[in-house]
Design a protein around this motif. Sequence first.
Motif, mmCIF file in Angstrom:
data_model
loop_
_atom_site.group_PDB
_atom_site.id
_atom_site.type_symbol
_atom_site.label_atom_id
_atom_site.label_comp_id
_atom_site.label_asym_id
_atom_site.label_seq_id
_atom_site.Cartn_x
_atom_site.Cartn_y
_atom_site.Cartn_z
ATOM 1 N N ARG A 178 90.992 90.798 9.869
ATOM 2 C CA ARG A 178 91.233 91.825 10.819
ATOM 3 C C ARG A 178 92.667 91.543 11.576
ATOM 4 O O ARG A 178 93.542 92.369 11.731
ATOM 5 C CB ARG A 178 90.415 91.885 12.032
ATOM 6 N N ARG A 179 92.774 90.215 11.828
ATOM 7 C CA ARG A 179 94.121 89.663 12.307
ATOM 8 C C ARG A 179 95.407 90.095 11.502
ATOM 9 O O ARG A 179 96.319 90.297 11.691
ATOM 10 C CB ARG A 179 94.088 88.306 12.692
ATOM 11 N N SER A 236 82.044 83.770 6.546
ATOM 12 C CA SER A 236 82.018 83.536 8.187
ATOM 13 C C SER A 236 82.364 84.623 8.884
ATOM 14 O O SER A 236 83.385 85.262 8.308
ATOM 15 C CB SER A 236 82.566 82.278 8.369
ATOM 16 N N PRO A 237 81.939 84.904 10.113
ATOM 17 C CA PRO A 237 82.840 86.053 11.159
ATOM 18 C C PRO A 237 84.111 85.551 11.332
ATOM 19 O O PRO A 237 84.717 86.408 11.535
ATOM 20 C CB PRO A 237 81.661 85.868 12.301
ATOM 21 N N ALA A 238 84.272 84.298 11.303
ATOM 22 C CA ALA A 238 85.764 83.817 11.497
ATOM 23 C C ALA A 238 86.509 84.297 10.521
ATOM 24 O O ALA A 238 87.732 84.696 10.786
ATOM 25 C CB ALA A 238 85.961 82.137 11.849
ATOM 26 N N GLY A 239 86.104 84.212 9.209
ATOM 27 C CA GLY A 239 86.897 84.699 8.216
ATOM 28 C C GLY A 239 87.190 86.236 8.406
ATOM 29 O O GLY A 239 88.180 86.672 8.102
ATOM 30 N N MET A 240 86.451 86.992 8.518
ATOM 31 C CA MET A 240 86.259 88.449 8.638
ATOM 32 C C MET A 240 87.247 88.668 9.926
ATOM 33 O O MET A 240 87.912 89.487 10.081
ATOM 34 C CB MET A 240 85.156 89.042 8.966
ATOM 35 N N ARG A 279 92.446 78.776 7.406
ATOM 36 C CA ARG A 279 92.654 77.451 6.905
ATOM 37 C C ARG A 279 93.458 76.475 8.032
ATOM 38 O O ARG A 279 92.844 75.659 8.431
ATOM 39 C CB ARG A 279 93.478 77.204 5.858
ATOM 40 N N ARG A 280 94.303 77.252 8.688
ATOM 41 C CA ARG A 280 94.841 76.450 9.869
ATOM 42 C C ARG A 280 94.121 76.580 11.134
ATOM 43 O O ARG A 280 93.737 75.408 11.737
ATOM 44 C CB ARG A 280 96.135 77.501 10.257
ATOM 45 N N ARG A 281 93.323 77.730 11.436
ATOM 46 C CA ARG A 281 92.370 77.569 12.379
ATOM 47 C C ARG A 281 91.149 76.664 11.908
ATOM 48 O O ARG A 281 90.708 75.637 12.900
ATOM 49 C CB ARG A 281 91.781 78.722 12.620
ATOM 50 N N ALA A 305 97.590 86.010 3.622
ATOM 51 C CA ALA A 305 97.892 85.609 4.905
ATOM 52 C C ALA A 305 96.610 85.222 5.721
ATOM 53 O O ALA A 305 96.582 84.294 6.806
ATOM 54 C CB ALA A 305 98.512 86.723 5.700
ATOM 55 N N ALA A 306 95.577 86.070 5.697
ATOM 56 C CA ALA A 306 94.366 85.797 6.401
ATOM 57 C C ALA A 306 93.577 84.668 6.072
ATOM 58 O O ALA A 306 93.219 83.528 6.841
ATOM 59 C CB ALA A 306 93.406 86.826 6.137
ATOM 60 N N TYR A 307 93.672 84.282 4.430
ATOM 61 C CA TYR A 307 93.311 82.676 4.162
ATOM 62 C C TYR A 307 93.935 81.943 4.751
ATOM 63 O O TYR A 307 93.506 80.841 5.353
ATOM 64 C CB TYR A 307 93.353 82.944 2.538
#
Length: 194
Positions: free
Chosen positions: A61-62, A53-57, A98-100, A92-94
């Motif tokens: 980036r974050r 998903s774009p949210a994962g990408m 997950r939190r979001r 960290a991105a994963y």
Amino acid sequence: MAGRWNNFGFYGARGVPGWVALGREMDRQVTGIKSPVDSARGLAARLRYLTRSPAGMESMRRAGITARQRTIDAWVEKKQKPRRANLQKIDAAYWDLRRRNLGVEWARRLAERGTRIEIHPVDQSQVQAQNPTRVRDIPVRRMTVRGHRIWDDIIQAWIDEDGEMLDIAWDEIITDIGSDYDAYSHVASIGFGI
């Protein structure tokens, strides 16, 4: 704000600010992939979750992943393994994603029906042992917290790791207790189901 106890812990009471306990309980309820990121299975599962998903990408980036798309594709296809620094960023991105994602689901459910919170007061066992006249009678409190706005604020503050906003939200929750609300500005723990 909550936390107006003067010299908290001076007589031996132990606990944490309520907003900290609230954040810890939410963190405890975040579940995900158990395999470590440096295992083949753990890395593959995280990359699948992040790249679908774009949210994962955006989470990548974050987290500071600056690899090109073809490099990320090579990671997904197991043609190339990320460097150790990127493994940590992938992990960290994963967890960020997950939190979001859980935050969105929790906000929907909690706004509709609220949830029952159990607040365990500070541990006063040391106070009892050192100065029994200073022990306060603070019962365990159980209350239902409802309201779209309060849960939106709590979840957004938790996702953003914004302690000040969580503190304000905690203050709103405990003021519903009544005149003894400040006894719960510091607590031993909080429990609730989402």
